[in-house]
Design an enzyme around this catalytic site. Structure first.
Site, PDB file in Angstrom:
ATOM      1  N   SER A  63      -2.180  -2.775   9.437  1.00 23.24           N
ATOM      2  CA  SER A  63      -2.840  -1.500   9.616  1.00 23.24           C
ATOM      3  C   SER A  63      -3.795  -1.673  10.892  1.00 23.24           C
ATOM      4  O   SER A  63      -3.690  -2.507  11.686  1.00 23.24           O
ATOM      5  CB  SER A  63      -3.748  -1.329   8.585  1.00 23.24           C
ATOM      6  OG  SER A  63      -4.889  -2.216   8.712  1.00 23.24           O
ATOM      7  N   ASP A 110       1.049   0.455   9.708  1.00 24.95           N
ATOM      8  CA  ASP A 110       0.621   1.306   8.473  1.00 24.95           C
ATOM      9  C   ASP A 110      -0.375   2.345   8.825  1.00 24.95           C
ATOM     10  O   ASP A 110      -1.300   2.104   9.798  1.00 24.95           O
ATOM     11  CB  ASP A 110      -0.096   0.317   7.337  1.00 24.95           C
ATOM     12  CG  ASP A 110      -0.338   1.035   6.173  1.00 24.95           C
ATOM     13  OD1 ASP A 110       0.588   2.091   5.868  1.00 24.95           O
ATOM     14  OD2 ASP A 110      -1.063   0.649   5.191  1.00 24.95           O
ATOM     15  N   HIS A 111      -0.143   3.577   8.451  1.00 18.85           N
ATOM     16  CA  HIS A 111      -1.489   4.739   8.352  1.00 18.85           C
ATOM     17  C   HIS A 111      -2.033   4.944   9.814  1.00 18.85           C
ATOM     18  O   HIS A 111      -2.955   4.526  10.082  1.00 18.85           O
ATOM     19  CB  HIS A 111      -2.311   4.361   7.445  1.00 18.85           C
ATOM     20  CG  HIS A 111      -2.032   4.691   6.024  1.00 18.85           C
ATOM     21  ND1 HIS A 111      -1.803   6.090   5.701  1.00 18.85           N
ATOM     22  CD2 HIS A 111      -1.905   3.936   5.175  1.00 18.85           C
ATOM     23  CE1 HIS A 111      -1.498   5.865   4.329  1.00 18.85           C
ATOM     24  NE2 HIS A 111      -1.457   4.735   4.098  1.00 18.85           N
ATOM     25  N   ASP A 145       0.691   8.871  10.057  1.00 16.31           N
ATOM     26  CA  ASP A 145      -0.029   9.700   9.036  1.00 16.31           C
ATOM     27  C   ASP A 145      -0.825  10.792   9.421  1.00 16.31           C
ATOM     28  O   ASP A 145      -2.218  10.667   9.845  1.00 16.31           O
ATOM     29  CB  ASP A 145      -0.675   8.660   8.318  1.00 16.31           C
ATOM     30  CG  ASP A 145      -1.643   9.317   6.876  1.00 16.31           C
ATOM     31  OD1 ASP A 145      -1.386  10.607   6.678  1.00 16.31           O
ATOM     32  OD2 ASP A 145      -2.294   8.657   6.116  1.00 16.31           O
ATOM     33  N   GLU A 175       3.794  11.023   6.400  1.00 18.18           N
ATOM     34  CA  GLU A 175       3.169  11.299   5.208  1.00 18.18           C
ATOM     35  C   GLU A 175       2.751  12.494   5.035  1.00 18.18           C
ATOM     36  O   GLU A 175       2.218  13.446   5.911  1.00 18.18           O
ATOM     37  CB  GLU A 175       1.481  10.501   5.093  1.00 18.18           C
ATOM     38  CG  GLU A 175       0.939  10.863   3.588  1.00 18.18           C
ATOM     39  CD  GLU A 175       0.042   9.510   3.103  1.00 18.18           C
ATOM     40  OE1 GLU A 175      -0.698  10.062   2.350  1.00 18.18           O
ATOM     41  OE2 GLU A 175      -0.159   8.453   3.928  1.00 18.18           O
ATOM     42  N   GLU A 183      -9.401   3.276   1.889  1.00 17.50           N
ATOM     43  CA  GLU A 183      -8.708   2.045   2.385  1.00 17.50           C
ATOM     44  C   GLU A 183      -8.822   1.754   3.713  1.00 17.50           C
ATOM     45  O   GLU A 183      -8.536   2.750   4.655  1.00 17.50           O
ATOM     46  CB  GLU A 183      -7.342   1.999   1.711  1.00 17.50           C
ATOM     47  CG  GLU A 183      -6.771   0.708   2.204  1.00 17.50           C
ATOM     48  CD  GLU A 183      -5.203   0.803   1.610  1.00 17.50           C
ATOM     49  OE1 GLU A 183      -4.874   0.232   0.695  1.00 17.50           O
ATOM     50  OE2 GLU A 183      -4.297   1.167   2.414  1.00 17.50           O
ATOM     51  N   HIS A 227      -5.832   5.288  -2.979  1.00 15.90           N
ATOM     52  CA  HIS A 227      -5.741   4.051  -2.819  1.00 15.90           C
ATOM     53  C   HIS A 227      -7.003   3.374  -3.416  1.00 15.90           C
ATOM     54  O   HIS A 227      -7.858   4.220  -3.976  1.00 15.90           O
ATOM     55  CB  HIS A 227      -6.471   3.861  -1.203  1.00 15.90           C
ATOM     56  CG  HIS A 227      -5.222   4.344  -0.242  1.00 15.90           C
ATOM     57  ND1 HIS A 227      -5.186   5.066   0.921  1.00 15.90           N
ATOM     58  CD2 HIS A 227      -3.754   3.872  -0.020  1.00 15.90           C
ATOM     59  CE1 HIS A 227      -4.063   5.152   1.572  1.00 15.90           C
ATOM     60  NE2 HIS A 227      -3.263   4.253   0.855  1.00 15.90           N
ATOM     61  N   GLY A 228      -7.258   1.900  -3.343  1.00 17.94           N
ATOM     62  CA  GLY A 228      -8.105   1.456  -4.081  1.00 17.94           C
ATOM     63  C   GLY A 228      -7.911   0.742  -5.469  1.00 17.94           C
ATOM     64  O   GLY A 228      -6.485   0.532  -5.777  1.00 17.94           O
ATOM     65  N   HIS A 266       2.520   5.324  -1.778  1.00 19.19           N
ATOM     66  CA  HIS A 266       1.383   4.661  -1.428  1.00 19.19           C
ATOM     67  C   HIS A 266       0.322   4.756  -2.388  1.00 19.19           C
ATOM     68  O   HIS A 266       0.407   5.574  -3.319  1.00 19.19           O
ATOM     69  CB  HIS A 266       0.777   5.411  -0.310  1.00 19.19           C
ATOM     70  CG  HIS A 266       1.416   5.406   0.958  1.00 19.19           C
ATOM     71  ND1 HIS A 266       1.068   5.807   2.348  1.00 19.19           N
ATOM     72  CD2 HIS A 266       2.551   4.934   1.391  1.00 19.19           C
ATOM     73  CE1 HIS A 266       1.641   5.327   3.244  1.00 19.19           C
ATOM     74  NE2 HIS A 266       2.882   5.003   2.838  1.00 19.19           N
ATOM     75  N   GLY A 267      -0.760   3.949  -2.479  1.00 20.10           N
ATOM     76  CA  GLY A 267      -1.870   3.971  -3.210  1.00 20.10           C
ATOM     77  C   GLY A 267      -1.209   3.604  -4.583  1.00 20.10           C
ATOM     78  O   GLY A 267      -1.826   4.193  -5.806  1.00 20.10           O
ATOM     79  N   GLY A 268      -0.735   2.372  -4.826  1.00 16.71           N
ATOM     80  CA  GLY A 268      -0.083   1.884  -6.021  1.00 16.71           C
ATOM     81  C   GLY A 268      -1.135   1.058  -6.777  1.00 16.71           C
ATOM     82  O   GLY A 268      -0.717   0.743  -7.987  1.00 16.71           O
ATOM     83  N   SER A 269      -2.046   0.663  -6.467  1.00 19.26           N
ATOM     84  CA  SER A 269      -3.051  -0.215  -7.100  1.00 19.26           C
ATOM     85  C   SER A 269      -3.504   0.232  -8.612  1.00 19.26           C
ATOM     86  O   SER A 269      -3.747   1.664  -8.578  1.00 19.26           O
ATOM     87  CB  SER A 269      -4.265  -0.648  -6.443  1.00 19.26           C
ATOM     88  OG  SER A 269      -4.091  -1.320  -5.027  1.00 19.26           O
TER      89      SER A 269
END
Length: 360
Positions: A63, A110-111, A145, A175, A183, A227-228, A266-269
């Site tokens: 990132s 990333d992003h 993004d 995106e 994030e 995210h998170g 994205h944001g898979g947590s």
């Protein structure tokens, strides 16, 4: 047969047609490649060790903040110069060490939001300079993004960057639809819920604009991603929307391919394995992993520090004797390695979760 059978470069950083071939292979064989955010040589080798042991391809990405950390927190970054320098340095390090681990690696960034475009410009300058010497870009791919901007400006600007990378056969991830949460300094916690879900008409517009320029692109479409860190069930994901996007575009494009698009998760947590598998079944070939990896890396160091506390408060003197030296306990190579081991374990889990293990 494994993914290396479709690659001209079997190990180390792959580019161009090999990236396309790997993502096509992943889509056909219904697995996704974890994209691990790395911030140091230590997190790089932790990720590569997992990929080697699981006989899997891997994506290593930086990132803007992670790249700046690679350069050093003491370096000013108001003009993104530290992020450019750090990402370029990290890229050269990854290119140097990756072949040692015997697996194919996609080197990604990333992003990159609108305000960070000077970072992307600087990296693409480095790509073009590397291309003149080596016939390939320094990085396999980048992510742009612009999801916070208007759809029209997002697509038009993305197209310009794809055109810049096209002569180098460089992959570009874009995106559309905002990923919620926070994030690495990007905070979308207050966005309207509807913005988390991309419309099929927008996906088709992206394809129609980008495909004539280059086939080397993927789409991070919003389907409720956040995210998170969240417990399963607290985030309302709808991966079935990706299947509807594929069906819509197949019909409109009159494509023979049931899945004409490459999607990114994205944001898979906190997502369930069932949600991952469904998304992968609809053409997701890359899943971003950052928050979970940070916690895993920290946990190994944390547990070591707590467990060895009595050996770390002084250079000499511990429960074994007041004159006993503690160097073998406070040596950074010892406790940093503990973080690498727990991160490696977590990367292996992701490789299994996404059905990526055993494909090399």
């Amino acid at each position: 047969m494994g993914c290396q059978d479709v690659l001209s470069r079997k190990t180390g950083v792959i580019v161009g047609d090999d990236v396309l071939a790997l993502f096509t292979y992943a889509r056909e064989h219904k697995f996704a490649i974890p994209a691990i955010n790395v911030t140091s040589s230590s997190t790089v080798v932790a990720s590569l060790e997992a990929a080697r042991d699981k006989k899997s391809p891997i994506i290593l990405q930086m990132s803007q903040g992670g790249a700046a950390y690679f350069a050093g927190k003491g370096v000013p970054n108001s003009d993104q110069s530290a992020s450019v320098a750090g990402s370029v340095a990290g890229a050269h390090y990854i290119r140097s060490i990756a072949p040692t681990y015997g697996v194919p690696v996609i080197l990604h960034t990333d992003h990159c939001a609108k305000k960070l475009l000077p970072w992307l410009d600087g990296m693409m300058d480095a790509d073009e300079a590397y291309f003149k010497i080596h016939g390939e870009p320094l990085f396999s791919s980048h992510m742009i993004d612009l999801s916070e901007e208007s759809v029209e400006w997002n697509i038009e600007t993305t197209a310009k960057y794809l055109a810049r990378g096209a002569p180098m056969k460089q992959w570009l991830e874009m995106e559309i639809g905002i990923t919620g949460g926070e994030e690495d300094g990007v905070n979308n916690e207050g966005v309207d819920n509807a913005s988390l879900y991309t419309q099929p008409e927008d996906i088709l517009a992206i394809y129609n604009k980008l495909a004539p320029i280059s086939p080397y692109f993927s789409i991070a479409a919003g389907f409720g991603n956040v995210h998170g860190v969240y417990k399963p069930g607290n985030v309302q994901l709808h991966p079935e929307l990706l299947g509807k996007h594929q069906a819509y575009c197949k019909k409109e494009l009159k494509s023979k391919d049931d899945k004409p698009l490459f999607f990114v998760f994205h944001g898979g947590s906190g997502s369930t394995k069932a949600e991952y598998f469904e998304a992968i079944s609809h053409g997701v070939v890359k899943v971003n992993m950052d928050t979970d990896m940070q916690f895993a890396y920290c946990s190994g160091i944390r547990d070591y520090m707590v467990g060895k506390k009595d050996y770390l408060t002084t250079a000499i003197g511990n429960p074994d004797g007041e004159d006993k030296p503690n160097k073998k306990y406070f040596d950074p190579r010892v406790w940093v390695r503990e973080g690498e081991k727990t991160m490696t374990t977590r990367v292996k889990e992701a490789l299994d979760d996404f059905n990526c293990s055993g494909h090399v």
